[in-house]
Design a protein around this motif. Sequence first.
Motif, PDB file in Angstrom:
ATOM      1  N   LEU A  61       0.833  -1.208   0.000  1.00 27.55           N
ATOM      2  CA  LEU A  61       0.000   0.000   0.000  1.00 27.55           C
ATOM      3  C   LEU A  61       0.869   1.260   0.000  1.00 27.55           C
ATOM      4  N   CYS A  62       1.918   1.247   0.773  1.00 33.98           N
ATOM      5  CA  CYS A  62       2.826   2.401   0.807  1.00 33.98           C
ATOM      6  C   CYS A  62       3.492   2.609  -0.550  1.00 33.98           C
ATOM      7  N   ASP A  63       3.876   1.512  -1.213  1.00 34.02           N
ATOM      8  CA  ASP A  63       4.494   1.619  -2.534  1.00 34.02           C
ATOM      9  C   ASP A  63       3.491   2.140  -3.561  1.00 34.02           C
ATOM     10  N   ILE A  64       2.270   1.639  -3.515  1.00 34.61           N
ATOM     11  CA  ILE A  64       1.233   2.071  -4.459  1.00 34.61           C
ATOM     12  C   ILE A  64       0.936   3.559  -4.294  1.00 34.61           C
ATOM     13  N   LEU A  65       0.826   4.001  -3.048  1.00 37.39           N
ATOM     14  CA  LEU A  65       0.436   5.381  -2.778  1.00 37.39           C
ATOM     15  C   LEU A  65       1.622   6.336  -2.680  1.00 37.39           C
ATOM     16  N   GLY A  66       2.827   5.801  -2.724  1.00 36.74           N
ATOM     17  CA  GLY A  66       4.016   6.656  -2.631  1.00 36.74           C
ATOM     18  C   GLY A  66       4.098   7.363  -1.290  1.00 36.74           C
ATOM     19  N   CYS A  67       3.836   6.608  -0.239  1.00 38.42           N
ATOM     20  CA  CYS A  67       3.837   7.204   1.104  1.00 38.42           C
ATOM     21  C   CYS A  67       4.604   6.304   2.056  1.00 38.42           C
ATOM     22  N   THR A  68       4.663   6.708   3.298  1.00 35.99           N
ATOM     23  CA  THR A  68       5.295   5.905   4.335  1.00 35.99           C
ATOM     24  C   THR A  68       4.209   5.391   5.287  1.00 35.99           C
ATOM     25  N   PRO A  69       4.525   4.411   6.123  1.00 35.38           N
ATOM     26  CA  PRO A  69       3.530   3.945   7.092  1.00 35.38           C
ATOM     27  C   PRO A  69       3.017   5.055   8.016  1.00 35.38           C
ATOM     28  N   THR A  70       3.869   6.034   8.324  1.00 32.60           N
ATOM     29  CA  THR A  70       3.410   7.134   9.185  1.00 32.60           C
ATOM     30  C   THR A  70       2.418   8.046   8.468  1.00 32.60           C
ATOM     31  N   ASP A  71       2.444   8.073   7.132  1.00 29.31           N
ATOM     32  CA  ASP A  71       1.427   8.826   6.396  1.00 29.31           C
ATOM     33  C   ASP A  71       0.101   8.071   6.420  1.00 29.31           C
ATOM     34  N   LEU A  72       0.182   6.764   6.375  1.00 27.45           N
ATOM     35  CA  LEU A  72      -1.002   5.910   6.293  1.00 27.45           C
ATOM     36  C   LEU A  72      -1.672   5.721   7.655  1.00 27.45           C
ATOM     37  N   ILE A  73      -0.876   5.710   8.711  1.00 26.62           N
ATOM     38  CA  ILE A  73      -1.402   5.498  10.062  1.00 26.62           C
ATOM     39  C   ILE A  73      -0.915   6.637  10.952  1.00 26.62           C
ATOM     40  N   THR A  74      -1.834   7.474  11.407  1.00 24.64           N
ATOM     41  CA  THR A  74      -1.445   8.527  12.344  1.00 24.64           C
ATOM     42  C   THR A  74      -1.802   8.061  13.750  1.00 24.64           C
ATOM     43  N   THR A  75      -0.898   8.279  14.674  1.00 29.01           N
ATOM     44  CA  THR A  75      -1.106   7.817  16.046  1.00 29.01           C
ATOM     45  C   THR A  75      -1.164   8.993  17.004  1.00 29.01           C
ATOM     46  N   SER A  76      -1.811   8.764  18.137  1.00 29.07           N
ATOM     47  CA  SER A  76      -1.815   9.752  19.208  1.00 29.07           C
ATOM     48  C   SER A  76      -1.855   9.009  20.533  1.00 29.07           C
ATOM     49  N   ALA A  77      -1.356   9.664  21.569  1.00 27.90           N
ATOM     50  CA  ALA A  77      -1.341   9.072  22.905  1.00 27.90           C
ATOM     51  C   ALA A  77      -1.649  10.158  23.916  1.00 27.90           C
ATOM     52  N   GLN A  78      -2.374   9.776  24.952  1.00 28.76           N
ATOM     53  CA  GLN A  78      -2.654  10.732  26.024  1.00 28.76           C
ATOM     54  C   GLN A  78      -2.630  10.020  27.363  1.00 28.76           C
ATOM     55  N   ASN A  79      -2.281  10.764  28.377  1.00 29.18           N
ATOM     56  CA  ASN A  79      -2.250  10.213  29.733  1.00 29.18           C
ATOM     57  C   ASN A  79      -3.674  10.071  30.251  1.00 29.18           C
ATOM     58  N   LEU A  80      -3.922   8.982  30.953  1.00 25.12           N
ATOM     59  CA  LEU A  80      -5.214   8.764  31.597  1.00 25.12           C
ATOM     60  C   LEU A  80      -5.094   9.134  33.062  1.00 25.12           C
ATOM     61  N   PRO A  81      -6.180   9.614  33.665  1.00 24.27           N
ATOM     62  CA  PRO A  81      -6.103   9.917  35.099  1.00 24.27           C
ATOM     63  C   PRO A  81      -5.874   8.636  35.895  1.00 24.27           C
ATOM     64  N   ALA A  82      -5.158   8.765  36.974  1.00 25.30           N
ATOM     65  CA  ALA A  82      -4.850   7.607  37.815  1.00 25.30           C
ATOM     66  C   ALA A  82      -6.129   7.091  38.461  1.00 25.30           C
ATOM     67  N   ARG A  83      -6.251   5.782  38.520  1.00 21.49           N
ATOM     68  CA  ARG A  83      -7.417   5.161  39.162  1.00 21.49           C
ATOM     69  C   ARG A  83      -7.110   4.918  40.625  1.00 21.49           C
ATOM     70  N   ARG A  84      -8.160   4.965  41.438  1.00 17.43           N
ATOM     71  CA  ARG A  84      -7.973   4.684  42.860  1.00 17.43           C
ATOM     72  C   ARG A  84      -7.755   3.193  43.057  1.00 17.43           C
ATOM     73  N   ALA A  85      -6.918   2.855  43.981  1.00 16.21           N
ATOM     74  CA  ALA A  85      -6.681   1.455  44.308  1.00 16.21           C
ATOM     75  C   ALA A  85      -7.846   0.944  45.148  1.00 16.21           C
ATOM     76  N   ALA A  86      -8.074  -0.351  45.111  1.00 11.80           N
ATOM     77  CA  ALA A  86      -9.144  -0.947  45.909  1.00 11.80           C
ATOM     78  C   ALA A  86      -8.893  -0.680  47.383  1.00 11.80           C
ATOM     79  N   GLY A  87      -9.917  -0.249  48.073  1.00 16.18           N
ATOM     80  CA  GLY A  87      -9.793   0.022  49.497  1.00 16.18           C
ATOM     81  C   GLY A  87      -9.284   1.415  49.811  1.00 16.18           C
ATOM     82  N   GLU A  88      -8.848   2.143  48.798  1.00 18.08           N
ATOM     83  CA  GLU A  88      -8.348   3.493  49.032  1.00 18.08           C
ATOM     84  C   GLU A  88      -9.541   4.412  49.276  1.00 18.08           C
ATOM     85  N   GLU A  89      -9.415   5.246  50.271  1.00 18.28           N
ATOM     86  CA  GLU A  89     -10.512   6.135  50.636  1.00 18.28           C
ATOM     87  C   GLU A  89     -10.584   7.317  49.674  1.00 18.28           C
TER      88      GLU A  89
END
Length: 108
Positions: A61-89
Amino acid sequence: MPRQISYRWRLRELMAARGMFTVGEVMPHLAERGITLSSSQVHRLVSGTPERLSLPVLAALCDILGCTPTDLITTSAQNLPARRAAGEEAPINLAARRPTRVRLTPEG
């Protein structure tokens, strides 16, 4: 801290930018590169977001479209809020626990 990873599959966008609008236009190009997929498999690649993809198909697909995998697939990441542990008040919300004041009105 846990992170949530997401991605966006841009095959249809890149195809349109190169004047390819149907599955039938992509299939001969894949066959030239030794990739034999059914029309329904190619349709799922074009119209949906694949969960799994073989590297030979990605490379073709990258060869056909003349692109790189990063052009074909864009990624993102974000931090999630910390979860409370069991029993934590949890912090106590005093406003929710405070009783409301009763108003007495004279009967008249």
